[in-house]
Write an enzyme that holds these catalytic residues in place. Structure first.
Site, short mmCIF file in Angstrom:
data_model
loop_
_atom_site.label_atom_id
_atom_site.label_comp_id
_atom_site.label_asym_id
_atom_site.label_seq_id
_atom_site.Cartn_x
_atom_site.Cartn_y
_atom_site.Cartn_z
N ALA A 9 0.83 -1.21 0.00
CA ALA A 9 0.00 0.00 0.00
C ALA A 9 0.86 1.25 0.00
CB ALA A 9 -0.92 -0.01 1.22
N ARG A 15 -2.34 7.63 -11.49
CA ARG A 15 -3.45 7.64 -12.46
C ARG A 15 -4.79 7.99 -11.80
NH1 ARG A 15 -2.88 2.08 -15.63
NH2 ARG A 15 -1.55 1.52 -13.86
N GLY A 147 0.25 -9.38 -17.39
CA GLY A 147 1.27 -10.37 -17.70
C GLY A 147 0.62 -11.73 -17.88
N GLU A 162 5.31 -10.46 -19.91
CA GLU A 162 4.63 -9.18 -19.73
C GLU A 162 3.95 -8.76 -21.03
OE1 GLU A 162 4.18 -7.91 -16.89
OE2 GLU A 162 5.58 -9.23 -15.82
N ARG A 341 -29.29 12.46 13.86
CA ARG A 341 -27.86 12.69 14.07
C ARG A 341 -27.32 11.77 15.16
NH1 ARG A 341 -27.71 19.01 14.91
NH2 ARG A 341 -25.54 18.54 15.45
N TYR A 374 -37.16 20.35 15.77
CA TYR A 374 -35.79 19.99 16.13
C TYR A 374 -35.77 19.59 17.60
CZ TYR A 374 -31.01 20.34 17.73
OH TYR A 374 -29.80 20.06 18.31
#
Length: 465
Positions: A9, A15, A147, A162, A341, A374
């Site tokens: 990683a 890209r 490959g 490859e 929430r 609320y």
């Protein structure tokens, strides 16, 4: 089988055209790296070593936030300060983590569709000592760019060709493709990884060179074929990210349908990999379940609903609702256009209706907040009815304050409850009241100006114009 998984990683992922680590990009709300780590853990790997490099702090933070307890001890990060290729990354991992025995599987962090069963069978190919290494292979519908594996007569790997070196004949005949993952006998890997050189155009150390190195020492190298080619699909661009997301969505929805969940349109439901849904629940279009959601049986989800790390019981109706870290008991009704929430807890048979926002509050059994209200930092009893347009004024500009509403209380429309305030059981507040003092149980609280009538006002006003 004491397996170690090394997950690559450290790459930049150029890209992707992103300011973030490639493996941090999310698929159905879950970072890509976590899909691979979870698969490795589920496969039985006792150690998971993640090689980080580019945006390492971001990747480390993702892993630290996601894994604790028993899994935290199994996962470790190793820094590849110089990105000198995959062979170099594995060498860094072996030395830093002290790996020198047992099956070692090397996986790519951008391979989110790989399944635990695939990793398990992959590791088993080198577990009995008959092979020094194995290459993970697959046969995608479009093999261009991968490959190709050329096999010897005995089924062992003769060489990896490859794409750039493929002749037209090889491209047509060699359909077994390299997924870029390898399994090794850990002792042999540690003994020979130092023989990988950087004598190539990019001056990098390539892990695939280990195939030839091990063969030159008389060791056998084989393949481990993915039964589902999608396990081998990697992500190197935003387009591939979208393609993999679509496949992951389909896999999850198909599994849930086999378990008894109904999808009105499976293509328009995005259910995360850590979500659970009970049988006979109906998922309507444009429904999203992100993170660790758990929904019970006989529920209606959506349309246009997004739940994040939310728990819902049985027989809930959750229509056009956004809920984040909320808990809903059985027979709860939400929406349309409700916002729950974090810290919201709705007890059995309660309701949050149209254009209702609730935060860090408990809504008691059978209590209803039907519309345009609320409720924040509130402890609400059972059987309460809150009239339209009512608000708990919980914030004084610096601190949050609590409101308590007793059982069976009736809150009249457009009531402002200025916290901290306690409203007793069986009390009533008059419509358009601003409640600033505690209300005793069974009392009526009214706070409003006397109504004034000016007769013939319209006629008088027109006369002045």
């Amino acid at each position: 089988m004491d397996v170690t998984a090394i997950i690559m990683a450290a790459g930049q992922g150029t890209r992707m055209k992103s300011n973030h680590a490639k493996v941090s990009h999310k698929i159905l709300g879950k970072p890509m790296i976590r899909w691979v780590v979870d698969a490795a853990i589920a496969s039985g790997a006792g150690r998971v070593v993640v090689v980080v490099g580019s945006h390492s702090d971001e990747v480390r933070a993702i892993l630290a936030d996601a894994y604790s307890g028993e899994h935290a001890a199994a996962i470790e990060c190793v820094e590849q300060t110089e990105r000198l290729g995959t062979g170099h990354a594995v060498r860094v991992a072996l030395e830093a983590a002290g790996i020198d025995a047992g099956p070692v599987v090397v996986l790519n962090g951008d391979l989110p569709l790989i399944q635990a069963s695939t990793i398990r069978s992959f590791a088993e190919t080198v577990a009995d000592g008959s092979h020094a290494a194995a290459v993970l292979t697959f046969t995608p519908p479009e093999p261009f760019g991968y490959g190709r594996i050329q096999l010897a007569a005995d089924g062992s790997v003769e060489r990896i060709v490859e794409q750039k070196d493929c002749t037209p004949e090889q491209a047509a005949q060699l359909l077994e493709c390299n997924a870029g993952c390898y399994a090794f006998d850990g002792a042999l890997l540690a003994a020979h990884i130092g023989e990988v050189t950087c004598d190539n155009a990019q001056s990098e150390y390539y892990l695939p060179d280990m195939v030839e190195i091990l063969k030159s020492h008389g060791h056998a190298v084989t393949i481990s074929h993915c039964n589902d080619y999608r396990d081998g699909l990697g992500v190197n661009s935003r387009m591939q990210l979208a393609e993999v997301t679509d496949i992951a969505r389909g896999r999850i929805n198909d599994r849930l349908m086999t378990e008894g969940v109904t999808f009105i349109d499976p293509a328009q439901a995005w259910i995360g990999p850590d979500a659970q849904i009970g049988r006979d629940t109906v998922v309507w279009p444009q429904t999203h379940l992100i993170g660790r959601c758990h929904v019970g049986e006989d529920c209606q989800l959506g349309p246009n609903t997004r739940l994040t790390d939310t728990v819902a019981g049985d027989r809930c109706v959750i229509d056009e609702t956004v809920a984040v870290e909320a808990v809903l008991a059985d027979d709860v009704e939400c929406g349309p256009r409700a916002y729950l929430r974090p810290g919201t807890h709705m007890l059995d048979g309660s309701k949050a209706g149209t254009h209702v926002e609730i935060k860090k509050s408990t809504i008691g059994k059978g209590s209803k907040v039907p519309h345009l209200s609320y409720i924040g930092d509130t402890q609400m009893g059972a059987g309460v009815n809150v009239g339209a347009g009512s608000i708990t004024c919980n914030y004084d500009g610096k601190n949050k304050h609590a409101t308590t509403i007793g059982d069976r209380t009736f809150i009249g429309s457009d009531t402002m409850m200025v916290a901290p305030v306690n409203i007793g059981a069986d009390a009533i507040t008059g419509a358009s009241s601003c409640i600033t003092h505690d209300v005793p149980a069974g009392a009526l609280a009214i706070e409003r100006s006397d109504q004034r009538i000016v007769k013939h006002y319209t006629e008088l006003r027109r006369a002045r114009l």
